[in-house]
Design a protein around this motif. Sequence first.
Motif, PDB file in Angstrom:
ATOM      1  N   GLY A  29      95.875  20.783  76.941  1.00  0.00           N
ATOM      2  CA  GLY A  29      95.141  22.034  76.835  1.00  0.00           C
ATOM      3  C   GLY A  29      95.856  23.054  75.973  1.00  0.00           C
ATOM      4  N   VAL A  30      97.162  23.215  76.170  1.00  0.00           N
ATOM      5  CA  VAL A  30      97.900  24.218  75.403  1.00  0.00           C
ATOM      6  C   VAL A  30      98.008  23.814  73.937  1.00  0.00           C
ATOM      7  N   THR A  32      95.654  22.092  72.297  1.00  0.00           N
ATOM      8  CA  THR A  32      94.321  22.391  71.766  1.00  0.00           C
ATOM      9  C   THR A  32      94.149  23.879  71.509  1.00  0.00           C
ATOM     10  N   LEU A  33      94.561  24.701  72.474  1.00  0.00           N
ATOM     11  CA  LEU A  33      94.432  26.152  72.333  1.00  0.00           C
ATOM     12  C   LEU A  33      95.310  26.690  71.213  1.00  0.00           C
ATOM     13  N   THR A 168      93.473  32.663  77.661  1.00  0.00           N
ATOM     14  CA  THR A 168      93.509  31.273  78.115  1.00  0.00           C
ATOM     15  C   THR A 168      94.763  30.579  77.612  1.00  0.00           C
ATOM     16  N   TRP A 169      95.164  30.865  76.375  1.00  0.00           N
ATOM     17  CA  TRP A 169      96.382  30.264  75.804  1.00  0.00           C
ATOM     18  C   TRP A 169      97.612  30.706  76.580  1.00  0.00           C
ATOM     19  N   CYS A 172      97.500  29.030  80.082  1.00  0.00           N
ATOM     20  CA  CYS A 172      97.779  27.596  80.030  1.00  0.00           C
ATOM     21  C   CYS A 172      99.259  27.349  79.790  1.00  0.00           C
ATOM     22  N   THR A 209      89.601  22.430  80.355  1.00  0.00           N
ATOM     23  CA  THR A 209      90.641  23.465  80.360  1.00  0.00           C
ATOM     24  C   THR A 209      90.526  24.390  79.160  1.00  0.00           C
ATOM     25  N   ALA A 210      90.595  23.849  77.961  1.00  0.00           N
ATOM     26  CA  ALA A 210      90.640  24.703  76.766  1.00  0.00           C
ATOM     27  C   ALA A 210      89.265  25.275  76.414  1.00  0.00           C
TER      28      ALA A 210
END
Length: 294
Positions: A29-30, A32-33, A168-169, A172, A209-210
């Motif tokens: 997720g992190v 991707t973000l 969100t970033w 995460c 998540t992302a």
Amino acid sequence: MWASSFVVIRAFAEDLSPGPLAVLRLLSGVITLSALLLWLRRGKLRLPGRRGLLLGAAFGVVWFAVYTLVFNWAGHFLDAGTIAMLVNLAPLLIALGGGLFFGEGFPRQLFAGMAVSLVGIGLITFAGTTGRLSLAGLLIALTAAVLYAAGMMIQKLTLRHTDPLTATWIACGAGVVALLPFIPQTIGEVGEASLGSIIGAVYMGVGPTAIAFIFWGYAMMHFPAGRVAASTLSVPAIVVVMAWIFLSEVPPGLAIIGGVICLIGVGIVQWRTPRWRGRKSSADPIVDKAPAPA
């Protein structure tokens, strides 16, 4: 996307423990973000002030780290549909929190909905006493619902200081840091896990998540917390259908009845009355200016 995560966790619960599954999910997720931030912001990161950073970190620890761990743990005890029905009590808790912390009021339907939902919880719990469901799993899933609600409250505060993608970033990343103690266990289990379980964990990081959290954060910026939470009422039905198709898994009949009653209670809480439509939330002055969701 969120509905699919219930099914993925059940499908690969035997391959990966709750900690390693959470680590793989948040790492993907992190990543991707971070890629989205670099692309959309052209390499220029605009961080919020100290208060925004602290709130974002708290949001990440509560929702991305602790909630994800508890959510994964529930997948070892209960079927996907029952977990979804219990976790989606969160909108009721969020409506209560919205009244306490965001000035969204305490309408009469809040208490009526709580009473109805308690009847549903009682039926699901009774299903557990018959041996059809794990009582430990029921408690874990209810704990996940409380963490879900708490995380959303903190997220709404965070979004007063920054945009959904940045929030969100930050969250995460904070979640990954909080899960660092599980890194050795993750390394050990990844070597023995199936390729499908690893792909499933990565998918949950990219999708639920992302991407899903960015959309959710945007909605949180434009509408009251309780009203946004009502959109999750569709999740249990989607989960039950997906679990039946992909896992041949259906909750016990009594649990389904209890879950439906729970969601009716949540629906009562979220019912829009003319008084609600005509009133702006003090916590969100742009509610009436926001476009209707697609």
